[in-house]
Motif scaffolding. Sequence first.
Motif, mmCIF file in Angstrom:
data_model
loop_
_atom_site.group_PDB
_atom_site.id
_atom_site.type_symbol
_atom_site.label_atom_id
_atom_site.label_comp_id
_atom_site.label_asym_id
_atom_site.label_seq_id
_atom_site.Cartn_x
_atom_site.Cartn_y
_atom_site.Cartn_z
ATOM 1 N N GLY A 256 0.851 -1.191 0.000
ATOM 2 C CA GLY A 256 0.000 0.000 0.000
ATOM 3 C C GLY A 256 0.877 1.229 0.000
ATOM 4 N N ALA A 257 0.371 2.335 -0.528
ATOM 5 C CA ALA A 257 1.143 3.568 -0.577
ATOM 6 C C ALA A 257 1.562 4.008 0.824
ATOM 7 C CB ALA A 257 0.329 4.677 -1.246
ATOM 8 N N GLU A 258 2.604 4.811 0.869
ATOM 9 C CA GLU A 258 3.147 5.331 2.130
ATOM 10 C C GLU A 258 3.610 4.208 3.055
ATOM 11 O OE1 GLU A 258 3.905 8.422 2.528
ATOM 12 O OE2 GLU A 258 2.958 8.997 0.626
ATOM 13 N N ALA A 259 4.178 3.169 2.416
ATOM 14 C CA ALA A 259 4.894 2.110 3.145
ATOM 15 C C ALA A 259 4.013 1.256 4.044
ATOM 16 C CB ALA A 259 6.059 2.708 3.940
ATOM 17 N N PHE A 260 2.867 0.849 3.501
ATOM 18 C CA PHE A 260 2.066 -0.163 4.184
ATOM 19 C C PHE A 260 2.303 -1.494 3.485
ATOM 20 C CE2 PHE A 260 -1.327 -1.969 6.625
ATOM 21 C CZ PHE A 260 -1.503 -1.098 7.691
ATOM 22 N N PHE A 261 2.148 -2.599 4.219
ATOM 23 C CA PHE A 261 2.283 -3.929 3.610
ATOM 24 C C PHE A 261 1.532 -4.929 4.465
ATOM 25 C CE2 PHE A 261 5.421 -4.811 0.138
ATOM 26 C CZ PHE A 261 4.863 -6.003 -0.296
ATOM 27 N N ILE A 262 0.838 -5.853 3.817
ATOM 28 C CA ILE A 262 0.149 -6.918 4.562
ATOM 29 C C ILE A 262 0.548 -8.283 4.009
ATOM 30 C CG2 ILE A 262 -1.835 -5.500 5.169
ATOM 31 C CD1 ILE A 262 -2.181 -8.294 2.558
ATOM 32 N N ALA A 263 0.315 -9.291 4.833
ATOM 33 C CA ALA A 263 0.487 -10.682 4.409
ATOM 34 C C ALA A 263 -0.642 -11.517 4.985
ATOM 35 C CB ALA A 263 1.831 -11.239 4.873
ATOM 36 N N GLY A 279 7.043 6.535 5.464
ATOM 37 C CA GLY A 279 6.485 6.264 4.144
ATOM 38 C C GLY A 279 7.442 5.646 3.151
ATOM 39 N N ALA A 280 8.592 5.133 3.604
ATOM 40 C CA ALA A 280 9.603 4.586 2.698
ATOM 41 C C ALA A 280 9.251 3.166 2.268
ATOM 42 C CB ALA A 280 10.977 4.607 3.363
ATOM 43 N N THR A 281 8.994 2.996 0.989
ATOM 44 C CA THR A 281 8.626 1.680 0.457
ATOM 45 C C THR A 281 9.724 0.654 0.678
ATOM 46 O OG1 THR A 281 7.173 2.639 -1.215
ATOM 47 C CG2 THR A 281 8.010 0.428 -1.650
ATOM 48 N N ARG A 282 10.987 1.067 0.522
ATOM 49 C CA ARG A 282 12.081 0.112 0.674
ATOM 50 C C ARG A 282 12.068 -0.518 2.061
ATOM 51 N NH1 ARG A 282 17.477 4.076 1.047
ATOM 52 N NH2 ARG A 282 16.892 5.148 2.976
ATOM 53 N N ALA A 283 11.669 0.256 3.059
ATOM 54 C CA ALA A 283 11.641 -0.264 4.422
ATOM 55 C C ALA A 283 10.466 -1.205 4.633
ATOM 56 C CB ALA A 283 11.580 0.885 5.417
ATOM 57 N N ALA A 284 9.307 -0.887 4.055
ATOM 58 C CA ALA A 284 8.155 -1.783 4.175
ATOM 59 C C ALA A 284 8.445 -3.121 3.510
ATOM 60 C CB ALA A 284 6.922 -1.135 3.546
ATOM 61 N N GLU A 285 9.108 -3.088 2.354
ATOM 62 C CA GLU A 285 9.435 -4.329 1.642
ATOM 63 C C GLU A 285 10.446 -5.157 2.418
ATOM 64 O OE1 GLU A 285 8.648 -2.580 -2.881
ATOM 65 O OE2 GLU A 285 10.691 -2.655 -2.078
ATOM 66 N N CYS A 286 11.445 -4.502 2.979
ATOM 67 C CA CYS A 286 12.438 -5.217 3.784
ATOM 68 C C CYS A 286 11.798 -5.825 5.025
ATOM 69 C CB CYS A 286 13.567 -4.262 4.175
ATOM 70 S SG CYS A 286 14.822 -5.000 5.244
ATOM 71 N N THR A 287 10.942 -5.056 5.682
ATOM 72 C CA THR A 287 10.321 -5.523 6.926
ATOM 73 C C THR A 287 9.395 -6.702 6.684
ATOM 74 O OG1 THR A 287 10.470 -3.299 7.881
ATOM 75 C CG2 THR A 287 8.913 -4.828 8.900
ATOM 76 N N ILE A 288 8.541 -6.622 5.647
ATOM 77 C CA ILE A 288 7.621 -7.733 5.398
ATOM 78 C C ILE A 288 8.406 -8.988 5.030
ATOM 79 C CG2 ILE A 288 7.164 -7.382 2.933
ATOM 80 C CD1 ILE A 288 4.481 -8.175 5.551
ATOM 81 N N ALA A 289 9.492 -8.835 4.260
ATOM 82 C CA ALA A 289 10.317 -9.986 3.916
ATOM 83 C C ALA A 289 10.934 -10.599 5.171
ATOM 84 C CB ALA A 289 11.409 -9.582 2.925
ATOM 85 N N ALA A 290 11.418 -9.749 6.074
ATOM 86 C CA ALA A 290 12.027 -10.249 7.309
ATOM 87 C C ALA A 290 11.021 -11.010 8.161
ATOM 88 C CB ALA A 290 12.622 -9.084 8.099
ATOM 89 N N LEU A 291 9.789 -10.506 8.245
ATOM 90 C CA LEU A 291 8.778 -11.191 9.048
ATOM 91 C C LEU A 291 8.382 -12.530 8.420
ATOM 92 C CD1 LEU A 291 6.532 -8.191 10.115
ATOM 93 C CD2 LEU A 291 8.192 -9.438 11.505
ATOM 94 N N LEU A 292 8.352 -12.589 7.099
ATOM 95 C CA LEU A 292 8.056 -13.860 6.435
ATOM 96 C C LEU A 292 9.179 -14.869 6.680
ATOM 97 C CD1 LEU A 292 6.633 -12.503 3.059
ATOM 98 C CD2 LEU A 292 5.331 -13.509 4.938
ATOM 99 N N VAL A 293 10.418 -14.383 6.694
ATOM 100 C CA VAL A 293 11.546 -15.252 7.033
ATOM 101 C C VAL A 293 11.434 -15.691 8.490
ATOM 102 C CG1 VAL A 293 14.055 -15.328 7.365
ATOM 103 C CG2 VAL A 293 13.096 -14.298 5.280
ATOM 104 N N ARG A 294 11.107 -14.779 9.366
ATOM 105 C CA ARG A 294 10.949 -15.082 10.794
ATOM 106 C C ARG A 294 9.928 -16.201 11.006
ATOM 107 N NH1 ARG A 294 11.765 -11.914 15.505
ATOM 108 N NH2 ARG A 294 10.473 -12.506 17.273
ATOM 109 N N LEU A 295 8.847 -16.172 10.217
ATOM 110 C CA LEU A 295 7.785 -17.167 10.351
ATOM 111 C C LEU A 295 8.073 -18.461 9.605
ATOM 112 C CD1 LEU A 295 4.717 -14.783 10.057
ATOM 113 C CD2 LEU A 295 5.477 -15.985 12.116
#
Length: 331
Positions: A256-263, A279-295
């Motif tokens: 989602g715009a302004e650095a939102f992400f869901i899974a 609102g940094a997209t690069r950070a939202a993408e990194c964070t969601i990837a990290a949480l998916l790895v965590r799980l």
Amino acid sequence: MTNAVPLTEIWRGPMAESLHRGHAVICDDTGAIVEAWGDPKATVLPRSSAKMIQALPLVETGAADARGLNSEHLALACASHNGAAIHTDRVRAWLGDLNLQDGDFRCGAHMPKDKAARHALIRADEKPCQVHNNCSGKHAGFLTLTQHMGWGPEYVEPTHPMQRACLEAFEEMTGETSPCFGIDGCSAPNFATSMHGMARAMASFAAAREGRNARETAAVRLWQAMVAHPELVAGEKRACTELMRACKEPVALKTGAEAFFIAIIPGRRLGLAVKIEDGATRAAECTIAALLVRLGVLDADHPATRRFMNAPITNWRGIETGTIKPANGLL
């Protein structure tokens, strides 16, 4: 109230040069918080991460089946697409099936993100149409339901029955009364909720069972469409598309715009929501990837993961100068 916490770091050489703070919540199928970072009560606008909620009325009313929509249509209804030919050709055909024209959209026009499509318009000295809007699939869904129900043409107005149906679905899925709304880039209202509410809604999608009732059947069909057609949900080189392909089990992802992400993780009946404060997209993408790895649903060393998490930063000569990586303790 808990403040936002560091979620993604930008390193250059031996030091952290920039820091992105935000909130993240993981919910289970009871709506309970499994893990959280930052403030689960923070009020947020989920932007395009809410598109599958906005698409629920399209399916649960029977409008989708009445108009012969398939899984590609449903994936596009949840999409923030690149405006590539695979997206615009399908949306144009959908609009034609409704006997409608580009002017019936209320999303506005912008240049497509897809390079080939953008260059083709420039070479032809043509302006983009509304079908190129990244939200045109969502709006085709709005028009389908609006036509099916016999509602008026101004379907993005907050008081229109189309948007009232979206609000009802949104509040029921989040389990909260929305305190306000903002107008999205595509002109439709975007309803606010808490981080917990958004993660709860995604967990409801993950826990839904087809045939149990109209709402749950619609939820299953929507996330399954996203997983079946990741290239339609976003496009090549986009995080939604690449990470859905890379996951070891079905996972529906939506930015989602302004650095939102869901899974949505149906196999584990979990929902995730991420919001980066700046609102940094690069950070939202990194964070969601990290949480998916965590799980455990995504490998840290998968090439797609490495595009967004622990991703190298290079300069204009191609020299690696830094890294985008999750904050300590996130993995």
